[in-house]
Design a protein around this motif. Structure first.
Motif, mmCIF file in Angstrom:
data_model
loop_
_atom_site.group_PDB
_atom_site.id
_atom_site.type_symbol
_atom_site.label_atom_id
_atom_site.label_comp_id
_atom_site.label_asym_id
_atom_site.label_seq_id
_atom_site.Cartn_x
_atom_site.Cartn_y
_atom_site.Cartn_z
ATOM 1 N N ARG A 3 11.091 -78.605 54.242
ATOM 2 C CA ARG A 3 11.303 -77.370 53.480
ATOM 3 C C ARG A 3 11.538 -76.156 54.363
ATOM 4 N NH1 ARG A 3 7.865 -80.850 51.044
ATOM 5 N NH2 ARG A 3 8.364 -81.168 48.858
ATOM 6 N N THR A 4 11.588 -76.358 55.668
ATOM 7 C CA THR A 4 11.856 -75.254 56.584
ATOM 8 C C THR A 4 12.884 -75.746 57.607
ATOM 9 O OG1 THR A 4 9.933 -75.918 57.886
ATOM 10 C CG2 THR A 4 9.597 -74.147 56.320
ATOM 11 N N ASP A 5 13.503 -74.801 58.297
ATOM 12 C CA ASP A 5 14.629 -75.175 59.147
ATOM 13 C C ASP A 5 14.250 -75.330 60.604
ATOM 14 O OD1 ASP A 5 16.998 -74.841 57.127
ATOM 15 O OD2 ASP A 5 15.619 -73.181 56.809
ATOM 16 N N GLN A 6 13.157 -74.695 60.986
ATOM 17 C CA GLN A 6 12.680 -74.824 62.354
ATOM 18 C C GLN A 6 11.210 -74.448 62.374
ATOM 19 O OE1 GLN A 6 15.717 -71.889 63.594
ATOM 20 N NE2 GLN A 6 14.081 -70.977 64.815
ATOM 21 N N THR A 7 10.564 -74.701 63.515
ATOM 22 C CA THR A 7 9.130 -74.455 63.528
ATOM 23 C C THR A 7 8.732 -73.787 64.837
ATOM 24 O OG1 THR A 7 6.986 -75.508 63.148
ATOM 25 C CG2 THR A 7 8.601 -76.827 64.253
ATOM 26 N N TRP A 8 7.735 -72.887 64.712
ATOM 27 C CA TRP A 8 7.217 -72.183 65.883
ATOM 28 C C TRP A 8 6.043 -73.017 66.372
ATOM 29 C CZ3 TRP A 8 8.295 -69.821 69.803
ATOM 30 C CH2 TRP A 8 7.421 -68.970 70.498
ATOM 31 N N VAL A 59 14.987 -85.815 56.582
ATOM 32 C CA VAL A 59 13.889 -84.886 56.310
ATOM 33 C C VAL A 59 14.343 -83.426 56.436
ATOM 34 C CG1 VAL A 59 11.571 -84.150 57.013
ATOM 35 C CG2 VAL A 59 12.176 -86.587 57.105
ATOM 36 N N VAL A 60 14.850 -83.057 57.591
ATOM 37 C CA VAL A 60 15.132 -81.653 57.904
ATOM 38 C C VAL A 60 16.358 -81.157 57.116
ATOM 39 C CG1 VAL A 60 15.833 -80.129 59.781
ATOM 40 C CG2 VAL A 60 14.178 -81.945 60.218
ATOM 41 N N PRO A 61 16.272 -79.965 56.500
ATOM 42 C CA PRO A 61 17.455 -79.432 55.815
ATOM 43 C C PRO A 61 18.551 -79.032 56.819
ATOM 44 C CG PRO A 61 15.481 -78.080 55.351
ATOM 45 C CD PRO A 61 15.115 -79.059 56.421
ATOM 46 N N GLU A 109 11.637 -70.250 59.111
ATOM 47 C CA GLU A 109 10.899 -70.775 60.260
ATOM 48 C C GLU A 109 9.450 -70.972 59.830
ATOM 49 O OE1 GLU A 109 10.509 -69.718 64.947
ATOM 50 O OE2 GLU A 109 10.328 -68.015 63.593
ATOM 51 N N ASN A 110 8.921 -72.138 60.129
ATOM 52 C CA ASN A 110 7.550 -72.479 59.771
ATOM 53 C C ASN A 110 6.629 -72.108 60.932
ATOM 54 O OD1 ASN A 110 5.157 -73.872 59.103
ATOM 55 N ND2 ASN A 110 6.007 -75.830 59.805
#
Ligand code: GLA
Length: 679
Positions: free
Chosen positions: A488-493, A277-279, A472-473
């Motif tokens: 579609r994002t590399d990390q999340t807040w 899933v994660v890029p 960052e999402n």
């Protein structure tokens, strides 16, 4: 194992421990006992569950035909295998021009099955449209268990991902987001066990929806004590008209069965996310600095330059300027939509700042919220019709802003082109992509889905055109954390709440499904602005070092001693980072009693990291030794800090002495390295 019987319904025969083909086929000879008499034997056992017939359980597929008919009468039309890993089962209504395909993809090197469905209008121009009232991505049928317990997260803004584990009542239990985002209040995944699973032992069934808009889960426990989980996008009550030739695809719902308790279940989900899933899972996420809590909207070039100098001294690798740099955005009531640098604050554009940040050896990141506009903005003044709104209804403002209607292609094109231009004209390496309010006044049911699909399209195109940019999402913290955006994002807040003690709970819930590699976590000032709680610097660092470390404090106010201590903690994080971000996670103790701890072990078991937190000090209760997991039992491990050597067998059986300082909110980080045998 699926079975299409004489009734041509798609029945789930087995979901659970692996069986080979011959073993699975033998299940056909020993059907499960079902009550008879007036009960319908298929109710609650269908993997594709259409309305109609003698069935009253939740229907994952609900249609309304032009003549008012709301039942389906599906005939099985065949099975095919696509691309080695996907089984496609086709059905058609016997009387109306409707076809359904159910997809089952076996995901390589995992136990995950990705499921989705496509509904198609197969008629010609002379046929009337029909309405899709509900199309769940998948209905998962559980085997008969002694009891059923459901694990989910609940929450709210700044308190996302609160783990809730409770006995599943009879009847239908619904969890949903109707906000047009996956939401702070629930998250589109669920796990079920028989009520006895622990962190280390037990069978766990789980599924998660790859969708960033509204969704609903129906967990149904029938009178016969069987359970099915049905998970789908969109709103109950919405109607999507399909014309001849049109189709309605659902998002993917991933499901997996695991042994080994909730710990193994989470590790299996982390593995799936990281491998499918994660890029860029092989990339270590950088240590970032974010200016939001330091400056709020009070941004200036000089202030940012000074913060960047201090961040660089700490070993920060990515400097992110948050909200307040563009248009008339000096407060939260103006400027959204006008994505050019504020001429008073950045008279020469962003270059003086980006150049300086780059000259310090850091990457540069920028906050954007491209899906929004403030009524007080040039964008809204030129295009008041571009926002999601309903005729003759007030336009509800949340945080003084309105949502751009991304479901409209010209609006989606504007959003794409705006961000594309920003990236082309400025030396930006990273975007914090924010989305700070849910949808209201949605006048057309198609908007809910089309909004999300167009958002995905925008992100996919931007990523393709700017392959070096990382994203960052964020959605007021964790309002839109899901598999759809994590692809579609590399990390999340994960939360705006940066209080380290609250954060332990949020991170615990987050970790049930999502890996540490995508979990952004900042060290901020104490007392914390959200809770007023005072915590030691090391405690704040240790909590944030359990994920992707960031710093969000007002570094201008830190003294030399704090800066020095912080620099050495950042250096320590860099040493443990591959293990935290890419290793296996073991939740040793949840943040519920006096002590909480989490451990990470590298894939080859040569490195382990333990982060332990005392939540509350009580006289007469000593800190227990912490039994570790996942180590190479025959090896010895050396503590990087003290040099102390431990037998892994003892660490596993008895535990690691914690040596926590004598205080509430005490914490410790232990980095263990396997002692390699000398040849
Ligand atoms: C949201 C985000 C914060 C910050 C502000 C800026 O609340 O979650 O981190 O970026 O917006 O306005």
């Amino acid at each position: 194992m699926l079975h299409v019987g004489p009734d041509e319904l798609l029945q789930s025969l087995h979901w659970g421990p692996r069986l080979d083909v011959e073993q699975a086929a033998s299940l056909l000879e020993q059907p499960e006992p079902r009550s008879r008499s007036v009960e319908d034997p298929a109710d609650g056992t269908l993997a594709l569950s259409p309305t109609g017939g003698y069935r009253y359980a939740h229907a994952g597929l609900q249609i309304r035909f032009a003549d008012g008919t709301r039942t389906l009468d599906l005939a099985f039309r065949g099975a095919r295998v696509e691309g080695q890993d996907t089984l496609v089962l086709s059905f058609e209504d016997r009387c109306h021009p409707l076809a359904v395909e159910a997809f089952f993809r076996v995901v390589a090197d995992t136990d995950v099955i990705e499921r989705r469905m496509v509904v198609r209008h197969t008629g010609g121009p002379e046929d009337e449209p029909f309405e899709v009232l509900r199309a769940d991505s998948a209905t998962w049928v559980l085997p008969g268990l002694e009891d059923y317990r459901i694990s989910q997260v609940r929450g709210q803004w700044a308190a996302e991902h609160q783990l809730d584990r409770t006995r599943l009542p009879f009847g239908e239990t619904r969890t949903a987001s109707r906000r047009g985002i996956s939401s702070h209040h629930a998250n589109p995944w669920v796990m079920v066990d028989d009520g006895t699973a622990s962190e280390q032992v037990g069978q766990v069934y789980g599924c998660a929806l790859a969708w960033s808009g509204s969704w609903e889960l129906v967990a149904e426990r029938t009178g016969e004590d069987r359970v099915a989980l049905s998970l789908g996008a969109d709103h109950p009550g919405s109607r999507i008209a399909l014309a001849p030739g049109e189709e309605w695809p659902t998002p993917v719902c991933a499901g997996q069965f695991t042994h080994g308790g909730f710990g193994a279940a989470s590790r299996a989900w982390h593995r799936y996310l990281r491998s499918h899933v994660v890029p860029h899972p092989q990339e270590l996420r950088p240590v970032l600095y974010n200016s939001w809590e330091a400056t709020g909207f009070d941004i200036s070039l000089e202030g940012q330059l000074a913060l960047a100098d201090r961040a660089a001294r700490l070993g920060v690798e990515l400097f992110v300027m948050d909200d307040g740099w563009f248009g008339a955005r000096t407060h939260d009531a103006a400027g959204l939509g006008d994505w050019t640098p504020n001429p008073d604050r950045f008279p020469d554009g962003l270059a003086p700042l980006t150049d300086h940040v780059h000259s310090l050896g850091m990457a540069f990141g920028l906050w954007v919220e491209p899906e929004m506009t403030n009524p007080d903005s040039d964008l809204y003044r030129s295009h008041p019709d571009w926002v999601v709104h309903a005729p003759n209804r007030p336009r509800t403002e949340v945080r003084n802003q309105l949502v751009l209607d991304l479901s409209r292609d010209e609006v989606a094109a504007f959003v794409h082109d705006t961000v594309d231009r920003l990236l082309r004209e400025n030396a930006v390496d990273f975007l914090k992509w924010d989305m700070n309010r849910p949808l209201t006044e949605v006048a057309d049911d198609r908007i809910w889905s089309a909004y999300v699909r167009n958002l995905y399209g925008i992100l996919d195109r931007l990523r393709a055109a700017h392959p070096a940019v990382r994203i960052e999402n964020c959605s007021s913290g964790g309002g839109r954390t899901d598999l759809g955006l994590l692809a579609r994002t590399d990390q999340t807040w994960i939360s705006d709440n940066t209080d380290a003690a609250d954060r332990l709970h949020i991170q615990h819930g987050f970790s049930q499904l999502y890996p540490a590699q995508v979990m952004g976590a900042w060290v901020t000032d104490s007392p914390n602005p959200f809770t007023g709680r005072t915590t030691p610097l090391a405690y704040r660092f240790h909590a944030a070092m359990a994920g992707v470390l960031g710093i969000g404090a007002d570094l201008a106010s830190w003294d030399e001693a704090e800066l020095g201590r912080a620099a050495s903690l950042v250096a320590q994080y860099k040493a443990i980072r591959p293990t935290v971000q890419q290793g296996r996670q073991y939740r040793l103790r949840p943040p519920v009693r006096n002590l909480s701890a989490v451990q990470y072990v590298s894939a080859d078991r040569s490195e382990a990291v333990v982060l332990a937190f005392r939540l509350e000090r009580r006289f007469g209760r000593t800190d227990p030794a912490l039994a570790l997991r996942g180590l190479d039992p025959a090896a010895r491990y050396r503590e990087a800090g003290t040099g102390r050597v431990h037998h892994a067998a003892v660490l596993l059986a008895r535990g690691l002495p914690l040596d926590l300082p004598a205080d509430d909110r005490a914490s410790n980080l232990v980095h263990l390295q396997r002692v390699e045998h000398q040849p």
